[in-house]
Design an enzyme around this catalytic site. Structure first.
Site, PDB file in Angstrom:
ATOM      1  CG  HIS A  49     -26.182 -28.393 -17.149  1.00  0.00           C
ATOM      2  ND1 HIS A  49     -25.924 -27.532 -18.198  1.00  0.00           N
ATOM      3  CD2 HIS A  49     -26.150 -27.610 -16.039  1.00  0.00           C
ATOM      4  CE1 HIS A  49     -25.743 -26.317 -17.745  1.00  0.00           C
ATOM      5  NE2 HIS A  49     -25.879 -26.332 -16.436  1.00  0.00           N
TER       6      HIS A  49
HETATM    7  P1  TYD Z   1     -22.376 -24.796 -21.376  1.00  0.00           P
HETATM    8  O1  TYD Z   1     -22.265 -25.471 -20.058  1.00  0.00           O
HETATM    9  O2  TYD Z   1     -22.631 -25.672 -22.572  1.00  0.00           O
HETATM   10  O3  TYD Z   1     -23.472 -23.638 -21.344  1.00  0.00           O
HETATM   11  P2  TYD Z   1     -25.065 -23.755 -21.080  1.00  0.00           P
HETATM   12  O4  TYD Z   1     -25.230 -24.043 -19.631  1.00  0.00           O
HETATM   13  O5  TYD Z   1     -25.601 -22.410 -21.404  1.00  0.00           O
HETATM   14  O6  TYD Z   1     -25.644 -24.774 -22.000  1.00  0.00           O
HETATM   15  O7  TYD Z   1     -21.052 -23.953 -21.624  1.00  0.00           O
HETATM   16  C1  TYD Z   1     -20.653 -23.496 -22.896  1.00  0.00           C
HETATM   17  C2  TYD Z   1     -19.121 -23.433 -22.944  1.00  0.00           C
HETATM   18  O8  TYD Z   1     -18.623 -22.471 -22.026  1.00  0.00           O
HETATM   19  C3  TYD Z   1     -18.473 -24.755 -22.582  1.00  0.00           C
HETATM   20  O9  TYD Z   1     -17.348 -24.909 -23.431  1.00  0.00           O
HETATM   21  C4  TYD Z   1     -17.988 -24.562 -21.160  1.00  0.00           C
HETATM   22  C5  TYD Z   1     -17.711 -23.082 -21.100  1.00  0.00           C
HETATM   23  N1  TYD Z   1     -17.935 -22.465 -19.793  1.00  0.00           N
HETATM   24  C6  TYD Z   1     -16.853 -21.936 -19.113  1.00  0.00           C
HETATM   25  O10 TYD Z   1     -15.693 -21.986 -19.562  1.00  0.00           O
HETATM   26  N2  TYD Z   1     -17.077 -21.332 -17.897  1.00  0.00           N
HETATM   27  C7  TYD Z   1     -18.317 -21.233 -17.365  1.00  0.00           C
HETATM   28  O11 TYD Z   1     -18.480 -20.669 -16.271  1.00  0.00           O
HETATM   29  C8  TYD Z   1     -19.436 -21.806 -18.082  1.00  0.00           C
HETATM   30  C9  TYD Z   1     -20.831 -21.747 -17.518  1.00  0.00           C
HETATM   31  C10 TYD Z   1     -19.191 -22.413 -19.297  1.00  0.00           C
END
Ligand code: TYD
Length: 141
Positions: A49
């Site tokens: 992303h």
């Molecule tokens: P995600 O954005 O998929 O992680 P990555 O960037 O590693 O692929 O996030 C995983 C899960 O965690 C999703 O349900 C959103 C949650 N999350 C939070 O609640 N707070 C945060 O600061 C982050 C980065 C993710």
């Protein structure tokens, strides 16, 4: 590109090493959030992303991993395997984190709180927005 490796100053003495991260001394933005990622299985790619406004610093505080950072014009793979190196990732950079070692712990320092509306998770959508972003921020291309 709107990303770069940042050398973090180590305070070393006979007891070991310590790295302080304080705004505005070592950090270019005030922190509103930190999170860390660990226990990532082999073959997993995280991230995939971009953010519209968020600034982040990624640090492998343990182990190693790779970060693919992309714009519509360039692509680079950075290996993080040193707790004294940070990867600054600014707005409108597509990032993917991969090849986590078993002992990898990725610490992320973020400029804002979690906000799903700041995410671009579709690469085609990213390319459209990034083209116009970099047109008006040519110095960061
Ligand atoms: P995600 O954005 O998929 O992680 P990555 O960037 O590693 O692929 O996030 C995983 C899960 O965690 C999703 O349900 C959103 C949650 N999350 C939070 O609640 N707070 C945060 O600061 C982050 C980065 C993710």
């Amino acid at each position: 590109m709107n990303s770069r490796i940042v050398d973090l100053e180590i305070k070393t003495d006979g007891r070991g090493k310590l790295i302080p991260l304080e705004y505005p001394k070592q950090l270019s933005f005030p922190l509103q959030r930190i999170y860390y990622i660990y226990d990532v299985n082999n073959g997993i790619v995280r991230g995939r992303h971009s953010h519209r406004d968020l600034e982040q610093i990624l640090i492998a505080v343990s182990g190693s991993l790779k970060v693919r950072i992309k714009t519509p014009f360039s692509e680079e793979i950075v290996t993080l395997n040193d707790p004294s190196k940070g990867l600054y990732v600014g707005p409108m950079i597509w990032r993917e984190m991969l090849d986590f070692s078993d002992d990898a712990v990725l610490l992320v320092l973020a400029s804002h709180e979690y906000d799903e509306s700041d995410y671009i998770r579709d690469y085609e959508q990213y390319k459209n927005e990034a083209d116009s972003y970099f047109e008006s921020h040519k110095e960061q291309k």
